[in-house]
Write an enzyme that holds these catalytic residues in place. Structure first.
Site, PDB file in Angstrom:
ATOM      1  CG  HIS A 220      16.336  18.792 -59.368  1.00 46.41           C
ATOM      2  ND1 HIS A 220      15.679  19.395 -60.416  1.00 46.41           N
ATOM      3  CD2 HIS A 220      17.508  19.456 -59.235  1.00 46.41           C
ATOM      4  CE1 HIS A 220      16.435  20.369 -60.912  1.00 46.41           C
ATOM      5  NE2 HIS A 220      17.548  20.431 -60.204  1.00 46.41           N
TER       6      HIS A 220
ATOM      7  CD  GLU B  98      18.576  23.338 -57.248  1.00 49.99           C
ATOM      8  OE1 GLU B  98      19.707  23.477 -57.712  1.00 49.99           O
ATOM      9  OE2 GLU B  98      17.781  22.472 -57.653  1.00 49.99           O
TER      10      GLU B  98
END
Ligand code: PGA
Length: 227
Positions: free
Chosen positions: A100, A149
């Site tokens: 992430h 993302e």
């Protein structure tokens, strides 16, 4: 949409939020409200401290919710203080978010470390979900699930457009072949439909909007009606 065969992941990334009581309340509410469907995979990724309690409640109630972690160790189990190894997590989780942007930025995770984590996950039958911030970030070998993302879209209320996300998903699939691409970044019940309707987007990784059980249930309902 691709003629009825599309499957869609809805993945809640709670980040560093919710104590055990709050987590159990959410799982009970969501687990008893969402429909079981072969075409929708609902996953909740809580903090490590909540995993085993949540696992129990999912199993005891046969909730149609899978459990994931937000990270795992690049090492196997052993003398690595503070680490959560895939070898130990495999009894609890089916999926792990890896790479992430918040981990890349705050914990200096680089592509080499992310590749090691993916290898650990795969060796222990945990599905690695690798987050990439644009189409140029390398995807480790044998990783079949990625989340596009863009950093500016995370927690900003300014998601990328479904059309651009579709373009990026296509580029990734052209480059890497057989994998599924999710979109993440300010997804909520107002905008999920746009992403759902793109042929090459196979799900959403949802942070902020996943914290509220009612909002998450709403998203799941929109997906199940729209698929
Ligand atoms: P957000 O977070 O939905 O709050 O933008 C998504 C993520 O960071 O995975």
């Amino acid at each position: 949409m691709d003629g009825g065969e599309k499957t869609f992941w809805i993945i809640a990334n709670w980040k560093s939020n919710k104590n055990i009581d709050e987590a159990l309340g959410w799982v009970k509410k969501v687990g008893s409200s969402v429909e079981r469907s072969a075409r929708i995979k609902i996953v909740v990724c809580p903090t490590f401290s909540c995993l085993s309690e949540i696992k129990k409640i999912i199993v005891d109630n046969n909730f149609p919710v899978m459990l994931g972690s937000q990270d795992l160790s690049p090492f196997s189990s052993g003398a690595y203080t503070g680490e959560e190894s895939a070898n130990l997590l495999k009894d609890l989780v089916e999926l792990s978010i890896i790479g992430h942007s918040e981990r890349r930025e705050n914990f200096h995770e680089d592509d080499e470390m992310i590749a090691k984590k993916v290898k650990q996950a795969l060796e222990n039958n945990i599905t690695p979900l690798v987050c990439i911030q644009d189409e140029n970030i390398p995807i480790p070998e044998d990783c079949k699930l990625v989340a596009y993302e863009p950093i500016w879209a995370i927690g900003s209320d300014t998601p990328d457009t479904p059309e651009n996300s579709e373009k990026v998903a296509k580029m990734i699939k052209n480059k890497y072949g057989d994998l599924q691409v999710l979109y993440g970044g300010s997804v909520n019940s107002e905008n999920i439909k746009g992403f759902l309707s793109q042929d090459d987007i196979n799900g959403a990784l949802i942070g902020g909007a996943s914290l509220d059980a009612d909002e998450f249930i709403k998203i799941c309902k929109i997906v199940s009606e729209g698929l």
